[in-house]
Design a protein around this motif. Sequence first.
Motif, mmCIF file in Angstrom:
data_model
loop_
_atom_site.group_PDB
_atom_site.id
_atom_site.type_symbol
_atom_site.label_atom_id
_atom_site.label_comp_id
_atom_site.label_asym_id
_atom_site.label_seq_id
_atom_site.Cartn_x
_atom_site.Cartn_y
_atom_site.Cartn_z
ATOM 1 N N ILE A 106 0.835 -1.245 0.000
ATOM 2 C CA ILE A 106 0.064 -0.017 0.085
ATOM 3 C C ILE A 106 0.979 1.284 0.133
ATOM 4 O O ILE A 106 1.934 1.201 0.883
ATOM 5 N N GLU A 107 0.531 2.038 -0.948
ATOM 6 C CA GLU A 107 1.289 3.479 -0.917
ATOM 7 C C GLU A 107 0.441 4.523 -0.781
ATOM 8 O O GLU A 107 0.899 5.873 -0.447
ATOM 9 N N THR A 108 -0.873 4.518 -0.888
ATOM 10 C CA THR A 108 -1.764 5.541 -0.657
ATOM 11 C C THR A 108 -1.741 6.359 0.916
ATOM 12 O O THR A 108 -1.033 5.578 1.722
ATOM 13 N N GLU A 109 -2.019 7.442 0.964
ATOM 14 C CA GLU A 109 -1.624 8.098 2.385
ATOM 15 C C GLU A 109 -3.124 8.191 2.873
ATOM 16 O O GLU A 109 -3.260 8.506 4.150
ATOM 17 N N ASP A 110 -4.284 8.232 2.161
ATOM 18 C CA ASP A 110 -5.560 7.996 2.610
ATOM 19 C C ASP A 110 -5.930 7.077 3.606
ATOM 20 O O ASP A 110 -5.681 5.549 2.910
ATOM 21 N N GLU A 111 -6.487 7.286 4.947
ATOM 22 C CA GLU A 111 -6.329 6.259 5.722
ATOM 23 C C GLU A 111 -7.706 5.376 5.589
ATOM 24 O O GLU A 111 -7.615 4.085 5.707
ATOM 25 N N TYR A 112 -8.800 5.721 5.017
ATOM 26 C CA TYR A 112 -9.725 5.133 4.815
ATOM 27 C C TYR A 112 -9.412 3.975 3.592
ATOM 28 O O TYR A 112 -9.898 2.989 3.549
ATOM 29 N N GLN A 113 -8.927 4.547 2.531
ATOM 30 C CA GLN A 113 -8.412 4.060 1.483
ATOM 31 C C GLN A 113 -7.257 2.722 1.749
ATOM 32 O O GLN A 113 -7.344 1.564 1.337
ATOM 33 N N ILE A 114 -6.355 3.199 2.674
ATOM 34 C CA ILE A 114 -5.591 2.187 3.231
ATOM 35 C C ILE A 114 -6.212 1.049 3.611
ATOM 36 O O ILE A 114 -5.835 -0.178 3.426
ATOM 37 N N LEU A 115 -7.327 1.144 4.580
ATOM 38 C CA LEU A 115 -8.038 -0.060 5.170
ATOM 39 C C LEU A 115 -8.860 -0.659 3.909
ATOM 40 O O LEU A 115 -8.909 -2.016 4.010
ATOM 41 N N LYS A 116 -9.388 -0.066 2.862
ATOM 42 C CA LYS A 116 -10.071 -0.655 1.729
ATOM 43 C C LYS A 116 -8.847 -1.579 0.954
ATOM 44 O O LYS A 116 -9.203 -2.690 0.643
ATOM 45 N N GLU A 117 -7.540 -1.032 0.860
ATOM 46 C CA GLU A 117 -6.555 -1.833 0.430
ATOM 47 C C GLU A 117 -6.157 -3.119 1.152
ATOM 48 O O GLU A 117 -5.533 -3.982 0.676
ATOM 49 N N VAL A 118 -6.206 -3.029 2.508
ATOM 50 C CA VAL A 118 -6.033 -4.253 3.232
ATOM 51 C C VAL A 118 -7.011 -5.187 3.189
ATOM 52 O O VAL A 118 -6.815 -6.176 2.756
ATOM 53 N N ALA A 119 -8.232 -4.708 2.976
ATOM 54 C CA ALA A 119 -9.364 -5.713 2.580
ATOM 55 C C ALA A 119 -9.161 -6.316 1.230
ATOM 56 O O ALA A 119 -9.393 -7.550 1.126
ATOM 57 N N LYS A 120 -8.825 -5.536 0.392
ATOM 58 C CA LYS A 120 -8.597 -5.858 -0.948
ATOM 59 C C LYS A 120 -7.405 -7.085 -1.001
ATOM 60 O O LYS A 120 -7.544 -8.107 -1.581
ATOM 61 N N ALA A 121 -6.287 -6.787 -0.352
ATOM 62 C CA ALA A 121 -5.080 -7.670 -0.108
ATOM 63 C C ALA A 121 -5.274 -8.809 0.488
ATOM 64 O O ALA A 121 -4.685 -10.066 0.254
ATOM 65 N N ARG A 122 -6.354 -8.929 1.258
ATOM 66 C CA ARG A 122 -6.659 -10.010 2.353
ATOM 67 C C ARG A 122 -8.141 -10.776 2.037
ATOM 68 O O ARG A 122 -8.551 -11.444 2.587
ATOM 69 N N ALA A 123 -8.583 -10.230 0.478
ATOM 70 C CA ALA A 123 -9.893 -10.995 0.053
ATOM 71 C C ALA A 123 -10.946 -10.726 1.034
ATOM 72 O O ALA A 123 -11.738 -11.714 1.402
ATOM 73 N N CYS A 124 -11.125 -9.658 1.687
ATOM 74 C CA CYS A 124 -12.156 -9.261 2.794
ATOM 75 C C CYS A 124 -13.341 -8.936 1.872
ATOM 76 O O CYS A 124 -13.470 -7.627 1.665
ATOM 77 N N LEU A 125 -14.321 -9.716 1.239
ATOM 78 C CA LEU A 125 -15.354 -9.332 0.540
ATOM 79 C C LEU A 125 -16.622 -9.646 1.062
ATOM 80 O O LEU A 125 -16.723 -10.763 1.844
ATOM 81 N N LYS A 171 -20.999 -10.020 0.384
ATOM 82 C CA LYS A 171 -21.941 -10.419 -0.805
ATOM 83 C C LYS A 171 -22.160 -9.118 -1.774
ATOM 84 O O LYS A 171 -22.112 -7.880 -1.091
ATOM 85 N N GLY A 172 -22.094 -9.238 -2.847
ATOM 86 C CA GLY A 172 -22.209 -8.228 -3.621
ATOM 87 C C GLY A 172 -20.913 -7.494 -4.156
ATOM 88 O O GLY A 172 -20.750 -6.590 -4.900
ATOM 89 N N GLY A 173 -19.581 -8.263 -3.506
ATOM 90 C CA GLY A 173 -18.367 -7.624 -3.763
ATOM 91 C C GLY A 173 -17.958 -6.378 -2.922
ATOM 92 O O GLY A 173 -16.843 -5.637 -3.456
ATOM 93 N N GLU A 174 -18.780 -5.937 -2.261
ATOM 94 C CA GLU A 174 -18.102 -4.921 -1.209
ATOM 95 C C GLU A 174 -17.243 -5.190 -0.235
ATOM 96 O O GLU A 174 -17.253 -6.421 -0.046
ATOM 97 N N TYR A 175 -16.172 -4.482 0.132
ATOM 98 C CA TYR A 175 -15.218 -4.529 0.917
ATOM 99 C C TYR A 175 -15.582 -4.764 2.326
ATOM 100 O O TYR A 175 -16.451 -4.118 2.632
ATOM 101 N N ASP A 176 -15.154 -6.039 3.122
ATOM 102 C CA ASP A 176 -15.681 -6.025 4.369
ATOM 103 C C ASP A 176 -14.670 -5.532 5.552
ATOM 104 O O ASP A 176 -13.560 -6.067 5.625
#
Length: 283
Positions: free
Chosen positions: A227-246, A248-253
Amino acid sequence: MNIQWYPGHMTKAKRAMKEDIKLIDLIIELVDARVPLSSRNPDIDDLGAGKARMVLLNKSDLADERYNNAWTEYFEAQGFHVVKVNSKSGSGLKQINGVVQEACKEKIERDRRRGILNRPVRAMVVGIPNVGKSTFINSFAGKACAKTGNKPGVTKGNQWIRLNKSLELLDTPGILWPRFEDQQVGIRLALIGSINDQILNKDELAIELIRFLKRDYPNVLKERFGIETEDEYQILKEVAKARACLQKGGEYDLIKASNILIDDYRNGKLGRMTLEFPIKTAE
């Protein structure tokens, strides 16, 4: 983020500690080496006035070693005897008997002058919830003589443990203090697992952790998650993406991602990190 947690049994435990402290020679206080000041109950200094004091920097394997050394110097300057330990692995435990004898040498010499020989030092083991008291006692004694658990509040009552001819330990329940005046203290304690997880908003706590990482360990998020972004909420979304935290419907958990990030910190998977520093807190 406002955190307060003081279950009713802690009031009873504090009263019992106040009575038992009359019986002891030494207070062995376990603190979490990642947050040595925040994990100290300020009531202990009042309760233990006049007693020999020892601080064990527990979980020192999870803390930044340069700050372990700085905190050791800080507490020694306050008049405490200090040992860095890892109760799970047993690291540092062999030093404790010698340090106990040093801490209580005036009491031992006083007994000798009175003709009292070989009376064991009686030490009370204190600390906040989930700081590792029971694991320490079990490792130090070499047998399972105190209950252990990875959640706060496992030890419910005081119990004496005879370790050897020279030392007896009194295990006590972990107690906090009624109110955190500084909410950063509450956040630090929540991050190390000393606050009941069930009362926490884990996504808010994860954001607090991300802020800390960005400030003091800025390379960790890139190295662990890419992760290289500085936005904290985007960082959390990137963690969700990296760990496949999804969901139903494809929203990040984000709750699941928050739990993963916080658990990775607590278990040392993000590296050895200290959350507070003696230069800043001692000023």
